[in-house]
Design an enzyme around this catalytic site. Structure first.
Site, PDB file in Angstrom:
ATOM      1  N   ASP A 190       0.835  -1.197   0.000  1.00  0.00           N
ATOM      2  CA  ASP A 190       0.000   0.000   0.000  1.00  0.00           C
ATOM      3  C   ASP A 190       0.872   1.250   0.000  1.00  0.00           C
ATOM      4  O   ASP A 190       0.596   2.225  -0.722  1.00  0.00           O
ATOM      5  CB  ASP A 190      -0.910  -0.026   1.234  1.00  0.00           C
ATOM      6  N   GLU A 201      -1.720  -5.442  -3.777  1.00  0.00           N
ATOM      7  CA  GLU A 201      -0.780  -4.696  -2.928  1.00  0.00           C
ATOM      8  C   GLU A 201       0.365  -5.591  -2.478  1.00  0.00           C
ATOM      9  O   GLU A 201       1.535  -5.171  -2.450  1.00  0.00           O
ATOM     10  CB  GLU A 201      -1.503  -4.137  -1.707  1.00  0.00           C
TER      11      GLU A 201
END
Length: 228
Positions: A49, A121
């Site tokens: 992220d 991610e």
């Protein structure tokens, strides 16, 4: 460790070959398959992220050197939100290589938007740990493709903007109703109606409820702003 044929094909789809294949295996392992000897991808999601955020912030900054922070922020959000991640994950067929527990598999885990986004991610983090920031950035920009250059100048959240429009005029928040759900379970299509207390409404159809709500809100907002 030797990668399976499926994971080797996935490397080809994302354009990156791992020096440490175990990182990719961990990135595609959902918590429903974790054990004392098998790590899942949750910690990688946390890192991925942040890596994605830096890549996109940098790309947007250089793509439009005259844009203000207020213009860049909604564009950034449009590129890193869960829907965008899941869309990219579907583009590279990430769902087909996920390692899922039986219950998650039976409940359609390979198609779940949140699960796909989290795994995407994790893959980004795995590339970063394997090769560093430069390969991670190159891979992200390659698979995000034209999304970066074509992100709308005003990528604000349409639902939020419509609610603010209503509040500014002393109205209650808009309501969203599901009119129809069609198609197979693995590819549903939703038709959503948004309506204001004053009676104005719009409908939209999309492959997820959230997207249909956003599209309906955007259509209604455009009509309302056109009147004003």
């Amino acid at each position: 460790m030797k990668l399976s044929t499926e994971l080797k094909a996935f490397e080809g789809r994302i354009g990156y070959q791992f020096s440490e294949p175990e990182l990719l295996v961990r990135a595609v392992t959902h918590s429903s398959m974790s054990s004392e000897t098998r790590d899942d991808n949750q910690r990688l999601e946390f890192l991925g992220d942040r890596v994605l955020g830096l890549v996109m912030a940098e790309a947007l900054l250089f793509a439009d050197r005259s844009a203000s922070e207020g213009q860049l922020a909604p564009r950034f959000n449009a590129l890193v939100r869960k829907e965008a991640l899941a869309d990219v994950a579907r583009q590279v067929d990430l769902g087909t290589v996920l390692k899922l527990g039986r219950s998650e598999m039976l409940s359609g885990g390979r198609r779940k938007e949140a699960l796909l986004a989290d795994a995407m991610e994790a893959v980004i983090a795995a590339i970063y740990l394997d090769g560093g920031f430069e390969p991670a950035r190159n891979t992200v920009l390659q698979i995000w493709g034209k999304r970066v250059s074509t992100v709308k100048a005003d990528a604000r959240d349409a639902k939020t903007a419509l609610q603010e429009w209503a509040q500014a005029r002393k109205q209650t928040p808009p309501t969203y109703d599901e009119l129809r759900r069609e198609g197979p379970d693995h590819a549903p299509v939703f038709t959503i109606k948004v309506q204001l207390a004053s009676g104005e409404s719009e409908t939209a159809t999309a492959g997820s409820k959230r997207q249909a709500e956003q599209m309906a809100a955007q259509a209604l907002l455009a009509r309302l702003e056109g009147k004003s």
